[in-house]
Design an enzyme around this catalytic site. Structure first.
Site, PDB file in Angstrom:
ATOM      1  N   SER A  21      12.473  78.857  49.772  1.00 55.53           N
ATOM      2  CA  SER A  21      13.529  78.147  49.045  1.00 55.53           C
ATOM      3  C   SER A  21      14.457  79.164  48.400  1.00 55.53           C
ATOM      4  O   SER A  21      14.024  79.940  47.536  1.00 55.53           O
ATOM      5  CB  SER A  21      12.933  77.253  47.963  1.00 55.53           C
ATOM      6  OG  SER A  21      13.923  76.944  46.991  1.00 55.53           O
ATOM      7  N   HIS A  67      15.102  76.940  53.288  1.00 54.70           N
ATOM      8  CA  HIS A  67      15.149  75.708  52.497  1.00 54.70           C
ATOM      9  C   HIS A  67      16.251  75.816  51.451  1.00 54.70           C
ATOM     10  O   HIS A  67      16.281  76.774  50.674  1.00 54.70           O
ATOM     11  CB  HIS A  67      13.799  75.484  51.832  1.00 54.70           C
ATOM     12  CG  HIS A  67      13.669  74.189  51.093  1.00 54.70           C
ATOM     13  ND1 HIS A  67      13.392  72.989  51.720  1.00 54.70           N
ATOM     14  CD2 HIS A  67      13.760  73.898  49.772  1.00 54.70           C
ATOM     15  CE1 HIS A  67      13.315  72.029  50.805  1.00 54.70           C
ATOM     16  NE2 HIS A  67      13.535  72.544  49.614  1.00 54.70           N
ATOM     17  N   ASP A  71      18.107  73.960  48.291  1.00 61.68           N
ATOM     18  CA  ASP A  71      17.963  72.922  47.275  1.00 61.68           C
ATOM     19  C   ASP A  71      19.305  72.538  46.674  1.00 61.68           C
ATOM     20  O   ASP A  71      19.941  73.354  46.002  1.00 61.68           O
ATOM     21  CB  ASP A  71      17.029  73.400  46.164  1.00 61.68           C
ATOM     22  CG  ASP A  71      15.589  73.470  46.638  1.00 61.68           C
ATOM     23  OD1 ASP A  71      14.978  74.550  46.511  1.00 61.68           O
ATOM     24  OD2 ASP A  71      15.110  72.448  47.157  1.00 61.68           O
ATOM     25  N   MET A 114      21.162  70.189  44.033  1.00 61.57           N
ATOM     26  CA  MET A 114      20.883  69.395  42.831  1.00 61.57           C
ATOM     27  C   MET A 114      22.200  69.033  42.155  1.00 61.57           C
ATOM     28  O   MET A 114      23.091  69.865  42.069  1.00 61.57           O
ATOM     29  CB  MET A 114      19.994  70.191  41.874  1.00 61.57           C
ATOM     30  CG  MET A 114      18.675  70.622  42.489  1.00 61.57           C
ATOM     31  SD  MET A 114      17.672  71.580  41.337  1.00 61.57           S
ATOM     32  CE  MET A 114      16.309  72.061  42.384  1.00 61.57           C
ATOM     33  N   HIS A 154      17.688  70.066  51.297  1.00 61.23           N
ATOM     34  CA  HIS A 154      16.948  69.103  50.459  1.00 61.23           C
ATOM     35  C   HIS A 154      17.912  68.556  49.407  1.00 61.23           C
ATOM     36  O   HIS A 154      18.256  69.245  48.453  1.00 61.23           O
ATOM     37  CB  HIS A 154      15.773  69.847  49.811  1.00 61.23           C
ATOM     38  CG  HIS A 154      14.954  69.026  48.870  1.00 61.23           C
ATOM     39  ND1 HIS A 154      14.040  69.604  48.003  1.00 61.23           N
ATOM     40  CD2 HIS A 154      14.907  67.688  48.630  1.00 61.23           C
ATOM     41  CE1 HIS A 154      13.478  68.638  47.275  1.00 61.23           C
ATOM     42  NE2 HIS A 154      13.983  67.481  47.636  1.00 61.23           N
ATOM     43  N   MET A 163      18.760  66.563  46.380  1.00 63.19           N
ATOM     44  CA  MET A 163      18.278  65.913  45.155  1.00 63.19           C
ATOM     45  C   MET A 163      19.517  65.403  44.418  1.00 63.19           C
ATOM     46  O   MET A 163      19.887  65.914  43.358  1.00 63.19           O
ATOM     47  CB  MET A 163      17.478  66.921  44.325  1.00 63.19           C
ATOM     48  CG  MET A 163      16.124  67.250  44.940  1.00 63.19           C
ATOM     49  SD  MET A 163      15.429  68.799  44.359  1.00 63.19           S
ATOM     50  CE  MET A 163      16.262  69.954  45.459  1.00 63.19           C
ATOM     51  N   MET A 211       6.961  65.921  47.509  1.00 64.49           N
ATOM     52  CA  MET A 211       7.151  66.862  46.409  1.00 64.49           C
ATOM     53  C   MET A 211       5.816  67.099  45.709  1.00 64.49           C
ATOM     54  O   MET A 211       5.133  66.147  45.321  1.00 64.49           O
ATOM     55  CB  MET A 211       8.172  66.325  45.395  1.00 64.49           C
ATOM     56  CG  MET A 211       9.590  66.257  45.914  1.00 64.49           C
ATOM     57  SD  MET A 211      10.228  67.854  46.467  1.00 64.49           S
ATOM     58  CE  MET A 211      10.046  68.865  44.996  1.00 64.49           C
ATOM     59  N   ASP A 243       6.636  70.835  48.942  1.00 59.30           N
ATOM     60  CA  ASP A 243       7.620  71.610  48.181  1.00 59.30           C
ATOM     61  C   ASP A 243       7.290  71.601  46.698  1.00 59.30           C
ATOM     62  O   ASP A 243       7.243  70.544  46.091  1.00 59.30           O
ATOM     63  CB  ASP A 243       9.000  70.959  48.425  1.00 59.30           C
ATOM     64  CG  ASP A 243      10.150  71.729  47.828  1.00 59.30           C
ATOM     65  OD1 ASP A 243      11.275  71.182  47.822  1.00 59.30           O
ATOM     66  OD2 ASP A 243       9.946  72.874  47.396  1.00 59.30           O
TER      67      ASP A 243
HETATM   68  C1  DX5 Z   1      12.353  71.997  43.288  1.00 54.90           C
HETATM   69  C2  DX5 Z   1      12.803  72.436  44.648  1.00 54.90           C
HETATM   70  C3  DX5 Z   1      11.886  73.442  45.293  1.00 54.90           C
HETATM   71  C4  DX5 Z   1      11.690  74.726  44.498  1.00 54.90           C
HETATM   72  C5  DX5 Z   1      10.411  75.389  44.932  1.00 54.90           C
HETATM   73  O1  DX5 Z   1      12.973  70.830  42.917  1.00 54.90           O
HETATM   74  O2  DX5 Z   1      12.950  71.323  45.512  1.00 54.90           O
HETATM   75  O3  DX5 Z   1      12.329  73.732  46.610  1.00 54.90           O
HETATM   76  O4  DX5 Z   1      12.758  75.564  44.655  1.00 54.90           O
HETATM   77  O5  DX5 Z   1      10.178  76.518  44.157  1.00 54.90           O
HETATM   78  P1  DX5 Z   1       8.708  77.087  43.886  1.00 54.90           P
HETATM   79  O6  DX5 Z   1       8.117  77.405  45.237  1.00 54.90           O
HETATM   80  O7  DX5 Z   1       8.950  78.281  43.046  1.00 54.90           O
HETATM   81  O8  DX5 Z   1       7.937  76.000  43.192  1.00 54.90           O
HETATM   82 ZN    ZN Z   2      13.269  71.776  47.665  1.00 58.37          ZN
END
Ligand code: DX5
Ligand code: ZN
Length: 227
Positions: free
Chosen positions: A13, A38, A40, A42, A71, A73, A142, A178
């Site tokens: 990620s 990956h 993220d 947000m 991903h 969110m 998750m 994840d």
């Molecule tokens: C959290 C993200 C993850 C996060 C994982 O909401 O979707 O992808 O970055 O990070 P680690 O592996 O450090 O928990």
């Molecule tokens: Zn993620």
């Protein structure tokens, strides 16, 4: 996806990467053995954090030919599916909790020629996705509450992984996890049926420091040894 034990795929990620050098960081994990990247996304609304948009996905696209696993969110999500598709995402994953029209969102992603994924937060039961299994190429369970990297793995998600793996049956669907994935938890989730392991802090700030390749190899070895 062929029958028999699924190869374990590692998707670092980039939320844990150095954002000031994102292209370089993507090239580094690519060269050092990641399978997917990956990403993220947000929006500060669906989750209490703000990260990146389609422009950043477009900026990193030329730095790797590997799968961009985006991903989302964000809520609502439909208006952003086409911009992320055009930016070069390969998998686009939306949250089941992001709005009332999940089935429509998944159809939209496939209509854009992309792989569709559905994600569920820790409180959402496995059967929330039962009726969309034929609309997806990936289910993301998750294992932390979404919004931040570096959180601790929630053990109660292991039972849910077993349930989702059973629900998937022999459909060609990836089971992704994840949040809080480390060398230790990688073995647990692989045994429960996960085949795609997202890891942020354990790759970019892992036991071998910034030896991304060594961190990726350790996570993969631990998961592979468990199946
Ligand atoms: C959290 C993200 C993850 C996060 C994982 O909401 O979707 O992808 O970055 O990070 P680690 O592996 O450090 O928990
Ligand atoms: Zn993620």
């Amino acid at each position: 996806m062929a029958a028999g034990p699924r190869p374990i795929l590692i998707a670092p990620s980039i939320l844990s990467a150095d954002f000031a050098r994102l292209g370089e960081e993507v090239r580094a994990i690519d060269a050092q053995g990641c399978d997917w990247v990956h990403v993220d996304v947000m929006d500060g609304h669906f989750v209490p954090n703000i990260t990146i948009g389609p422009a950043v996905v477009a900026a990193i696209r030329p730095h790797t030919a590997k799968v961009l696993d985006v991903h989302l969110m964000i809520a609502p999500c439909d208006a952003y599916l086409e911009p992320f598709a055009e930016a070069g995402a390969d998998f686009i994953t939306v949250h089941a909790e992001a709005g009332p029209h999940l089935d429509r969102s998944l159809q939209l992603i496939r209509a854009l020629g992309k792989k569709a994924g559905v994600s569920i937060t820790p409180a959402t039961p496995a059967n929330a996705i039962w009726h969309v299994l034929d609309r997806v190429d990936l289910v993301l369970v998750m294992t932390v509450n979404p919004g931040f990297g570096g959180q601790t793995f929630i053990p109660a998600m292991v039972d849910k992984l077993f349930s989702v793996r059973a629900m998937i049956g022999d459909r060609p669907i990836h089971l992704e996890v994840d949040g809080g994935i480390t060398v230790e938890t990688a073995a647990i989730v692989a045994k429960a049926g996960a085949d795609v392991l997202v890891a942020g802090s354990a790759v970019f700030k892992g036991k071998r420091g910034n030896d991304y390749g060594g961190n990726i190899a350790d996570i993969r070895a631990s998961a592979t040894a468990a199946i």
